[in-house]
Every structure is written in structure tokens, then in C-alpha cells.
Scaffold this motif. Structure first.
Motif, short mmCIF file in Angstrom:
data_model
loop_
_atom_site.label_atom_id
_atom_site.label_comp_id
_atom_site.label_asym_id
_atom_site.label_seq_id
_atom_site.Cartn_x
_atom_site.Cartn_y
_atom_site.Cartn_z
N TYR A 195 0.83 -1.20 0.00
CA TYR A 195 0.00 0.00 0.00
C TYR A 195 0.87 1.25 0.00
N ASP A 196 1.96 1.23 0.76
CA ASP A 196 2.84 2.41 0.80
C ASP A 196 3.43 2.71 -0.57
N VAL A 197 3.82 1.66 -1.29
CA VAL A 197 4.36 1.88 -2.63
C VAL A 197 3.29 2.45 -3.55
N ALA A 198 2.09 1.86 -3.52
CA ALA A 198 1.00 2.34 -4.36
C ALA A 198 0.61 3.78 -3.99
N PHE A 199 0.58 4.09 -2.69
CA PHE A 199 0.25 5.44 -2.23
C PHE A 199 1.30 6.44 -2.71
N LEU A 227 3.23 6.20 -5.32
CA LEU A 227 3.09 6.40 -6.76
C LEU A 227 1.90 7.29 -7.09
N ALA A 228 0.79 7.06 -6.40
CA ALA A 228 -0.43 7.82 -6.69
C ALA A 228 -0.33 9.27 -6.26
N GLN A 229 0.30 9.53 -5.12
CA GLN A 229 0.36 10.87 -4.57
C GLN A 229 1.65 11.62 -4.93
N GLY A 230 2.55 10.94 -5.62
CA GLY A 230 3.82 11.59 -5.92
C GLY A 230 4.69 11.76 -4.69
N ALA A 243 9.40 2.32 1.12
CA ALA A 243 8.68 1.06 1.07
C ALA A 243 9.27 0.13 0.01
N GLY A 244 9.62 0.70 -1.15
CA GLY A 244 10.24 -0.12 -2.19
C GLY A 244 11.57 -0.69 -1.75
#
Length: 203
Positions: free
Chosen positions: A160-164, A166-169, A177-178
Motif C-alpha cells: 500500500y505504501d508503494v501504491a500510495f 506512486l499515486a500521490q507523488g 517502502a520499495g
């Protein structure tokens, strides 16, 4: 693991690790059982071949639709998607390893009166140990590859941290997280990597 602690993401990393271990456990149970059946029966192997081909060529995101429909949003669909993604490789490596066991060893076991079960447990599985360890290693690596996708369907934690990020810049959140996922991958890869037994004179 120390690097994960330094990055300050210890709790979500252990959350991710627990999901990965649960998915790997289910994958190995199903994969070993199916691989053994495929190795011992040509009919089962022929029936499984097109199914495994389809699952290995489908993109990771395709698995989200059926698992979300079945389990809803949460950790269960994330684990299920990881299992479906990693299962074909485990089945194929297990079946191939068992089929490559020296026929002379099996013939010797049969000549001594070993049953099919005894041949499997005492001859084939021990001799196929490198292939089984490789199956475990590949299962771990492939399950970990679905962590980010799991974050999109409620898996939370590092995915979720990675997706967040990416989505929020948000470079800091996503990058940390990555990096933690990479550290987990390196640790799990080294722990499960097949090694050759070496014998030496003295310690």
C-alpha cells in the motif's frame, strides 16, 4: 533486516512478511501435491500442461478480478492472488525434479520390494531435494512480486505504501517502502536459495 529497521518501516515490513509466508505456505502445499501427482502420472501432467501455460502467461493484474469477486477487499485476496501467480512455477519445478531422479535408484528400490509410497518418500523426494529447494525459492520470489498488487486490493503494509507513493507523488514513502521490499526479497532469497552440500576433512 537491520536495514529495514533503519528505514523505520519495521511494522509494515513484518506485516508484509507474514502475508508472504502465509502465501508461500499455501503455495508449497498445493504446488508440491500437484507436482507429485503430475510427476507420477503422464495423464495428469498432460491435463495440467495447458492450465499451467495459461496461468504463467497471464499478467499479474488479471488475477485481481476473480479473487476480489470471491473474497472482497482485504488481505485474503492479496494472498490468493500471490498463490495463483506463484503456483504454476512450483508445480512445474517439482514435477520436473521428480521426473529427473535417476531411474536406476528407483529400479533398485523396486527390486528390494519398496512400495510406491516408500519410493516417493525415501528415494524420489530426497534425491529431488535441489529441485524442491529451487521450487521453494521461486515460490518466495514470485509471491513477493505480487506484494504491490496486494496493496491495491487491501493487503496494506508495504504494498500500500508503494501504491500510495506512486499515486500521490510522495517519493519518500514510495521509495522507502520499495527499498524495504527489496531488503525482504534479498533476505528471503538467501534463506531459501538451494545450496550444495560439501564434505571436507576435519573442521
Amino acid at each position: 533486516m537491520a536495514a529495514i529497521g533503519v528505514l523505520g518501516v519495521w511494522e509494515p515490513s513484518l506485516d508484509t512478511l507474514s502475508q508472504v509466508l502465509a502465501a508461500v505456505a499455501v503455495t508449497l502445499v498445493l504446488g508440491f501435491a500437484t507436482g507429485i501427482a503430475a510427476a507420477r502420472s503422464d495423464r495428469v501432467e498432460r491435463a495440467l500442461r495447458p492450465v499451467l501455460d495459461v496461468f504463467q502467461t497471464m499478467p499479474q493484474f488479471v488475477y485481481l478480478i476473480p479473487v476480489v469477486a470471491l473474497f472482497g477487499v482485504g488481505r485474503a485476496p492479496a494472498v490468493a492472488a500471490a498463490v495463483v501467480y506463484a503456483l504454476p512455477a512450483v508445480v512445474r519445478i517439482t514435477a520436473q525434479g521428480l521426473r529427473q531422479v535417476d531411474p536406476a535408484a528407483l529400479e533398485s528400490a523396486r527390486s528390494l520390494g519398496a512400495t510406491g509410497r516408500q519410493q516417493l518418500l525415501q528415494v524420489q523426494l530426497p534425491l529431488a531435494r535441489p529441485a524442491l529447494l529451487l521450487a521453494v525459492n521461486q515460490g518466495v520470489v514470485l509471491v513477493l512480486a505480487v506484494v504491490i498488487i496486494g496493496g491495491l486490493v487491501g493487503g496494506g503494509a508495504l504494498g500500500y505504501d508503494v501504491a500510495f507513493g506512486l499515486a500521490q507523488g510522495d517519493l519518500a514513502t514510495g521509495l522507502v517502502a520499495g527499498a524495504a521490499i527489496v531488503c525482504l526479497g534479498l533476505m528471503l532469497d538467501r534463506v531459501t536459495q538451494p545450496t550444495e552440500r560439501r564434505t571436507g576433512k576435519g573442521a
